[in-house]
Design a protein around this motif. Structure first.
Motif, PDB file in Angstrom:
ATOM      1  N   ALA A 262     -23.975  34.743  -5.273  1.00 34.81           N
ATOM      2  CA  ALA A 262     -22.680  35.399  -5.484  1.00 34.81           C
ATOM      3  C   ALA A 262     -21.585  34.709  -4.673  1.00 34.81           C
ATOM      4  CB  ALA A 262     -22.773  36.871  -5.105  1.00 34.81           C
ATOM      5  N   ILE A 263     -21.919  34.338  -3.435  1.00 34.61           N
ATOM      6  CA  ILE A 263     -20.932  33.675  -2.560  1.00 34.61           C
ATOM      7  C   ILE A 263     -20.673  32.241  -3.024  1.00 34.61           C
ATOM      8  CG2 ILE A 263     -20.515  32.855  -0.204  1.00 34.61           C
ATOM      9  CD1 ILE A 263     -22.082  35.352   0.759  1.00 34.61           C
ATOM     10  N   ILE A 264     -21.744  31.519  -3.362  1.00 35.25           N
ATOM     11  CA  ILE A 264     -21.599  30.123  -3.799  1.00 35.25           C
ATOM     12  C   ILE A 264     -20.774  30.037  -5.084  1.00 35.25           C
ATOM     13  CG2 ILE A 264     -22.897  28.144  -4.707  1.00 35.25           C
ATOM     14  CD1 ILE A 264     -25.167  29.041  -2.702  1.00 35.25           C
TER      15      ILE A 264
ATOM     16  N   LEU B 260     -18.566  34.755   3.306  1.00 34.58           N
ATOM     17  CA  LEU B 260     -19.338  33.565   3.674  1.00 34.58           C
ATOM     18  C   LEU B 260     -19.709  33.543   5.149  1.00 34.58           C
ATOM     19  CD1 LEU B 260     -20.542  30.786   3.106  1.00 34.58           C
ATOM     20  CD2 LEU B 260     -18.246  29.807   3.363  1.00 34.58           C
ATOM     21  N   GLN B 261     -18.725  33.732   6.027  1.00 29.14           N
ATOM     22  CA  GLN B 261     -18.998  33.637   7.452  1.00 29.14           C
ATOM     23  C   GLN B 261     -20.005  34.710   7.902  1.00 29.14           C
ATOM     24  OE1 GLN B 261     -18.118  31.165   9.467  1.00 29.14           O
ATOM     25  NE2 GLN B 261     -19.386  32.161  11.028  1.00 29.14           N
ATOM     26  N   LYS B 262     -19.839  35.944   7.408  1.00 28.22           N
ATOM     27  CA  LYS B 262     -20.776  37.022   7.777  1.00 28.22           C
ATOM     28  C   LYS B 262     -22.181  36.732   7.252  1.00 28.22           C
ATOM     29  CE  LYS B 262     -17.393  40.764   8.119  1.00 28.22           C
ATOM     30  NZ  LYS B 262     -16.942  42.070   7.570  1.00 28.22           N
ATOM     31  N   ALA B 263     -22.249  36.120   6.062  1.00 21.04           N
ATOM     32  CA  ALA B 263     -23.561  35.765   5.498  1.00 21.04           C
ATOM     33  C   ALA B 263     -24.235  34.692   6.343  1.00 21.04           C
ATOM     34  CB  ALA B 263     -23.405  35.289   4.062  1.00 21.04           C
ATOM     35  N   LEU B 264     -23.460  33.696   6.798  1.00 17.02           N
ATOM     36  CA  LEU B 264     -24.016  32.641   7.659  1.00 17.02           C
ATOM     37  C   LEU B 264     -24.523  33.224   8.975  1.00 17.02           C
ATOM     38  CD1 LEU B 264     -21.387  29.819   7.030  1.00 17.02           C
ATOM     39  CD2 LEU B 264     -23.795  29.797   6.346  1.00 17.02           C
ATOM     40  N   GLU B 265     -23.783  34.184   9.528  1.00 12.74           N
ATOM     41  CA  GLU B 265     -24.229  34.855  10.763  1.00 12.74           C
ATOM     42  C   GLU B 265     -25.543  35.593  10.529  1.00 12.74           C
ATOM     43  OE1 GLU B 265     -20.947  37.320  11.786  1.00 12.74           O
ATOM     44  OE2 GLU B 265     -19.627  35.640  12.309  1.00 12.74           O
TER      45      GLU B 265
ATOM     46  N   LEU C 212     -25.547  27.779   1.610  1.00 13.52           N
ATOM     47  CA  LEU C 212     -24.356  28.495   2.073  1.00 13.52           C
ATOM     48  C   LEU C 212     -23.556  27.653   3.067  1.00 13.52           C
ATOM     49  CD1 LEU C 212     -25.662  32.144   2.591  1.00 13.52           C
ATOM     50  CD2 LEU C 212     -23.897  31.410   0.986  1.00 13.52           C
ATOM     51  N   THR C 213     -24.267  26.931   3.944  1.00 11.09           N
ATOM     52  CA  THR C 213     -23.584  26.102   4.950  1.00 11.09           C
ATOM     53  C   THR C 213     -22.753  25.010   4.291  1.00 11.09           C
ATOM     54  OG1 THR C 213     -25.411  26.545   6.489  1.00 11.09           O
ATOM     55  CG2 THR C 213     -23.946  24.723   7.042  1.00 11.09           C
ATOM     56  N   LEU C 214     -23.238  24.484   3.173  1.00 13.60           N
ATOM     57  CA  LEU C 214     -22.486  23.458   2.436  1.00 13.60           C
ATOM     58  C   LEU C 214     -21.137  23.963   1.954  1.00 13.60           C
ATOM     59  CD1 LEU C 214     -25.291  21.775   0.276  1.00 13.60           C
ATOM     60  CD2 LEU C 214     -23.988  20.701   2.133  1.00 13.60           C
ATOM     61  N   GLN C 215     -21.026  25.305   1.805  1.00 14.26           N
ATOM     62  CA  GLN C 215     -19.770  25.877   1.308  1.00 14.26           C
ATOM     63  C   GLN C 215     -18.637  25.728   2.313  1.00 14.26           C
ATOM     64  OE1 GLN C 215     -19.605  27.050  -1.951  1.00 14.26           O
ATOM     65  NE2 GLN C 215     -21.647  26.134  -1.861  1.00 14.26           N
ATOM     66  N   LYS C 216     -18.967  25.463   3.582  1.00 10.01           N
ATOM     67  CA  LYS C 216     -17.924  25.264   4.597  1.00 10.01           C
ATOM     68  C   LYS C 216     -17.192  23.943   4.354  1.00 10.01           C
ATOM     69  CE  LYS C 216     -17.897  27.485   8.170  1.00 10.01           C
ATOM     70  NZ  LYS C 216     -17.122  28.660   8.646  1.00 10.01           N
TER      71      LYS C 216
ATOM     72  N   ASN D 246     -17.314  20.758   5.491  1.00  8.85           N
ATOM     73  CA  ASN D 246     -16.791  19.858   6.515  1.00  8.85           C
ATOM     74  C   ASN D 246     -17.950  19.037   7.072  1.00  8.85           C
ATOM     75  OD1 ASN D 246     -17.935  21.224   8.977  1.00  8.85           O
ATOM     76  ND2 ASN D 246     -16.646  22.904   8.211  1.00  8.85           N
ATOM     77  N   GLU D 247     -17.624  17.985   7.761  1.00  3.89           N
ATOM     78  CA  GLU D 247     -18.635  17.002   8.168  1.00  3.89           C
ATOM     79  C   GLU D 247     -19.738  17.610   9.021  1.00  3.89           C
ATOM     80  OE1 GLU D 247     -18.652  12.844  10.648  1.00  3.89           O
ATOM     81  OE2 GLU D 247     -16.919  13.272   9.368  1.00  3.89           O
ATOM     82  N   ILE D 248     -19.352  18.404   9.981  1.00  2.38           N
ATOM     83  CA  ILE D 248     -20.351  18.990  10.893  1.00  2.38           C
ATOM     84  C   ILE D 248     -21.288  19.928  10.143  1.00  2.38           C
ATOM     85  CG2 ILE D 248     -20.657  20.528  12.867  1.00  2.38           C
ATOM     86  CD1 ILE D 248     -18.046  19.367  14.013  1.00  2.38           C
ATOM     87  N   ASP D 249     -20.713  20.820   9.291  1.00  2.00           N
ATOM     88  CA  ASP D 249     -21.555  21.783   8.566  1.00  2.00           C
ATOM     89  C   ASP D 249     -22.406  21.097   7.499  1.00  2.00           C
ATOM     90  OD1 ASP D 249     -21.003  24.501   9.617  1.00  2.00           O
ATOM     91  OD2 ASP D 249     -18.941  23.970   9.131  1.00  2.00           O
ATOM     92  N   ASN D 250     -21.915  19.995   6.934  1.00  2.00           N
ATOM     93  CA  ASN D 250     -22.736  19.250   5.978  1.00  2.00           C
ATOM     94  C   ASN D 250     -23.958  18.651   6.665  1.00  2.00           C
ATOM     95  OD1 ASN D 250     -20.971  19.855   3.940  1.00  2.00           O
ATOM     96  ND2 ASN D 250     -19.855  17.906   4.031  1.00  2.00           N
ATOM     97  N   GLN D 251     -23.761  18.174   7.900  1.00  2.00           N
ATOM     98  CA  GLN D 251     -24.896  17.648   8.667  1.00  2.00           C
ATOM     99  C   GLN D 251     -25.891  18.769   8.995  1.00  2.00           C
ATOM    100  OE1 GLN D 251     -23.223  15.657  12.076  1.00  2.00           O
ATOM    101  NE2 GLN D 251     -22.219  14.073  10.808  1.00  2.00           N
TER     102      GLN D 251
END
Length: 788
Positions: free
Chosen positions: A628-630, A645-650, A672-676, A678-683
């Motif tokens: 649903a979030i993606i 998204l952020q609450k789901a990641l937590e 879900l992390t890929l949805q952020k 950015n370089e750090i979250d992609n890693q």
């Protein structure tokens, strides 16, 4: 004159002595002084006595309506009769002599006040209540004396207390009276407003209308400008306690002068605990400031006790809270009825604990003696009686017997039960004494003296013979809800739910205010899968009793079976209010929230389940939430799901902290992390895919199962994509490490799948081809790096 009448009414409602003198105040003074017999004077003899026949009610109303000048006399007789009835059944001292002039009304009173139910067998002078209710119900008298509405409300409450069943008739009539009192001028004074709100809160607490009771209690607190707060402070509870521990105490704050009240000098004493371990009172390390209150303010605290009693689960924590409130009254009150009532309520709680049960027994015996004693004047006993929640003399005796029973004094308890005609308890005693045959024998003896519906039902319970219930049904003129309840319970206990349902349904049709019948009817309907009946039964139960989480949970289940998930969701919200610590309810709410698209609520529920259980895995719910979030679907409130998204990641971070070996969870976390984006979250996502891969291949037999094999292949595709995506702005050496690790992982998987020679089924060969394509891309990238 009108101003004088209002002042008199005010004094009578508060039971405050009149300072004026004069003939017109003579009877009112007698009432406030507790000389109730004197109100039956010359007027009564000349006007009322000649009416003693079957048309009594008609003649009383006719006399009141035809002569306005007699209204004051009638009003005084009505109020005096009610208070005299209370003296003889509640406050004491009890008058053994009968009122010969009123005896002709006794049979008529029993017939009229029974309301298709059985009156308590221990009542005396029932004709007084009957007379009071007839007079106070007169419309012309209510116009002359607006407080008549309030006195009639009080009469209805007392009437309910002498019935063995909750009466819908009295409840509805009383609710109408409450509306009329609110609309009248009689409650403009703050003292009366507080008192009225307390009495109404007590009324609703009795009928377990918790929310309405809370509303009137809040009104009383506001009008009295009273703030109650339970706080903790270090202290000792036992004599040999070395380390101080947090103890509850009540902090009081009053923002006004006390309402006027009388102090009674002859109050019941408190029996000491006399325990070899427990202290008489909690010893706080720092002295807790005690705030003295007026008696009307103390009635608000008493109402809070009753409200807690019916709204909170029965456990030690609730008992501690209630006792803290009660002790503030017991230690400080100067009001007789509040002292008796608070001591009795403490006895109830203490009778269930081994260190306090003996004090409970002694205190009850002492209180019963005090009710009989003539030391305290009647007038002081009646001060704020209706707001005190004080119980009748027969209730005191029943609780004394209950306490004796708890102490193992079965024969002593049995004698008291027999004396009070408490036949259900008599049956229990004989059962414990292994003399169940004696119970049936005693009931038969009573039937020979005077057959009643209740006795025939109890005989049916004792012998388990249906014909006794049928006899009771005929005796009631086929109008007794009790008989149908007993019959329904008879079949219910045998798990014959189909047979039980018609009797339970008829019982609640005859009297809908039976929580114990509604809940069984709902469960019986649930067992035979009659979802509509189960839903309507549980719904009705929750309108009477809102604090049972099992019922809310079952109601939600019936709604789900009926396809009404929105109502199921609301029912489960009510269930968690009743029990915040039952993880199964949160799980049910989470599933229904998932189906309806309340994704924020899904996350909240999952966190609460983890709070309670420590660990919980529900891949299906987590998958739906993640997708649903993606895909940024709209939730139930038409809001984009990406906002969660952020609450789901937590949430995933918390889950993976305790569960590190579940491939599905790591994959969803990575997606879900890929949805952020950015370089750090992609890693981070690439690392999570690597964890997902390791968890997936941890089972050495993964490649022999279609589902597991496809899962590993799909994970490998996403792992390869994530690693290839992360090659930008990365040093050459680190690129070689990333690609080399991915290459080994994919090669191992490809080899395992090929070794089994899978045929083209279940998408395995198709997924294998995808992995091989990604592997080729990785190999090509590694080749390019060699030339760098």
């Amino acid at each position: 004159m009108e101003k004088t009448i209002k002042k008199i009414e005010h004094h009578l409602l508060l039971n405050i002595p009149l300072s004026e003198s004069g003939n017109q105040l003579y009877k009112e003074k007698e009432i406030i002084d507790g000389d109730y017999e004197l109100v039956f004077g010359e007027f009564f003899i000349a006007v009322v006595l000649p009416m003693m026949n079957n048309d009594f009610q008609y003649y009383v109303n006719n006399s009141i309506n035809s002569n306005k000048s007699s209204h004051n006399e009638w009003f005084n007789i009505g109020v005096g009769s009610l208070l005299y009835f209370i003296q003889n059944n509640w406050t004491g001292p009890f008058i053994n002599e009968q009122l010969d002039n009123l005896l002709p009304l006794q049979k008529l009173a029993i017939t009229s006040l029974s309301l298709q139910d059985q009156l308590n067998e221990n009542i005396t002078k029932i004709e007084l209540l009957y007379l009071a209710k007839i007079i106070l119900a007169n419309e012309q008298l209510q116009k002359s004396f607006p407080s008549t509405f309030w006195w009639l409300l009080r009469s209805n409450y007392i009437h309910q207390l002498i019935l063995e069943e909750a009466s819908a008739v009295l409840f509805n009539d009383s609710e109408n009276l409450i509306k009329q009192i609110i609309e009248s001028n009689i409650v403009k004074d703050d003292a009366l407003k507080t008192l009225f709100n307390v009495e109404v809160a007590q009324f609703y607490s009795y009928y377990t209308r918790i929310q309405t009771s809370e509303q009137y209690l809040e009104n009383a607190l506001a009008t009295a400008k009273l703030n109650l707060k339970l706080l903790g402070a270090l202290g000792k509870r036992t004599k040999y306690q070395e380390q101080e521990k947090p103890q509850l105490y009540l902090k009081l704050k009053v923002d006004k002068e006390f309402f006027p009240y009388r102090k009674c000098d002859k109050l019941p004493k408190v029996i000491n605990l006399s325990d070899d371990l427990r202290l008489e009172k909690i010893e706080f390390s720092e002295k807790v400031k005690e705030v003295e209150l007026g008696s009307i303010e103390e009635t608000v605290i008493m109402a809070k006790c009753f409200q807690l009693k019916v709204s909170q689960p029965k456990d030690e924590l609730t008992d501690e809270e209630i006792i803290t409130y009660l002790n503030s009254i017991i230690d400080n009150t100067k009001n007789w009825s509040l002292k008796v009532s608070s001591l009795y309520q403490r006895c109830l709680i203490e009778s269930t604990h081994k260190r306090t049960i003996e004090r409970s027994l002694s205190q009850l015996e002492y209180l019963i003696e005090q009710l009989k004693s003539k030391k305290t004047p009647v007038s002081y006993r009646m001060d704020l009686f209706f707001a005190s929640g004080m119980n009748s003399i027969w209730t005191f005796k029943q609780q004394l017997a209950n306490t004796m029973f708890n102490l193992g004094m079965i024969k002593g308890a049995l004698d008291l039960y027999l004396n009070q005609s408490l036949w259900e308890d008599v049956i229990v005693c004989y059962t414990v004494l292994e003399m169940k045959h004696k119970a049936a024998e005693v009931i038969r003896q009573q039937l020979d003296k005077k057959p009643t519906v209740k006795l025939w039902c109890l005989l049916g319970d004792a012998t388990q013979e249906v014909q006794h219930y049928e006899t009771a049904w005929k005796l009631s003129g086929e109008k007794s809800s009790r008989v149908q309840r007993h019959l329904g319970f008879y079949y219910y206990a045998k798990q014959q739910y189909t047979e039980a349902i018609p009797h339970l349904k008829l019982s609640v049709e005859l009297n809908h205010m039976q929580e114990n019948v509604w809940i069984r009817l709902g469960f019986a309907a649930l067992q035979i899968e009659d979802w509509k009946l189960a839903a309507s039964s549980y719904r009705k139960y929750t309108s009477l009793e809102q604090s049972s989480f099992e019922v809310w949970n079952n109601l939600a289940k019936t709604y789900i079976k009926l396809g009404d998930k929105s109502r199921a969701w609301r029912a489960l919200q009510d269930a968690i209010k009743c029990n915040f610590d039952k993880w199964e309810i949160w799980d049910n709410l989470m599933i229904v929230s998932t189906d309806l698209g309340y994704f924020g609520e899904v996350i909240r529920c999952y966190h609460r389940i983890l709070d309670i259980k420590g660990e919980h895995i529900d891949i299906e719910v987590l998958t739906i939430l993640s997708k649903a979030i993606i895909n940024n679907l709209n939730d139930a409130d038409r809001n984009p799901s990406q906002r969660n998204l952020q609450k789901a990641l937590e949430l995933f971070g918390r889950i993976t902290a305790s569960v590190s070996s579940n491939s599905d969870i790591w994959r969803l976390y990575a997606e879900l992390t890929l949805q952020k984006n950015n370089e750090i979250d992609n890693q981070k996502a690439a690392q999570y895919f690597q964890r997902a891969y390791r968890a997936a291949v941890a089972d050495s037999r993964w490649f022999k199962n279609v589902k597991d094999a496809n899962n590993v292949l799909d994970t490998c595709v996403r792992l390869a994509e994530a690693n290839l995506y992360n090659l930008h702005n990365v040093a050459v050496a680190h690129k070689r490490t990333i690609l080399g690790s991915a290459k080994l992982s994919l090669q191992s998987v490809v080899k395992k799948i090929k070794d089994l020679n899978w045929e083209d089924q279940s998408g395995i060969l198709e997924n294998l081809e995808k992995v091989e394509n990604k592997l080729k891309l990785i190999v090509d990238e590694l080749e390019k790096l060699k030339t760098t």
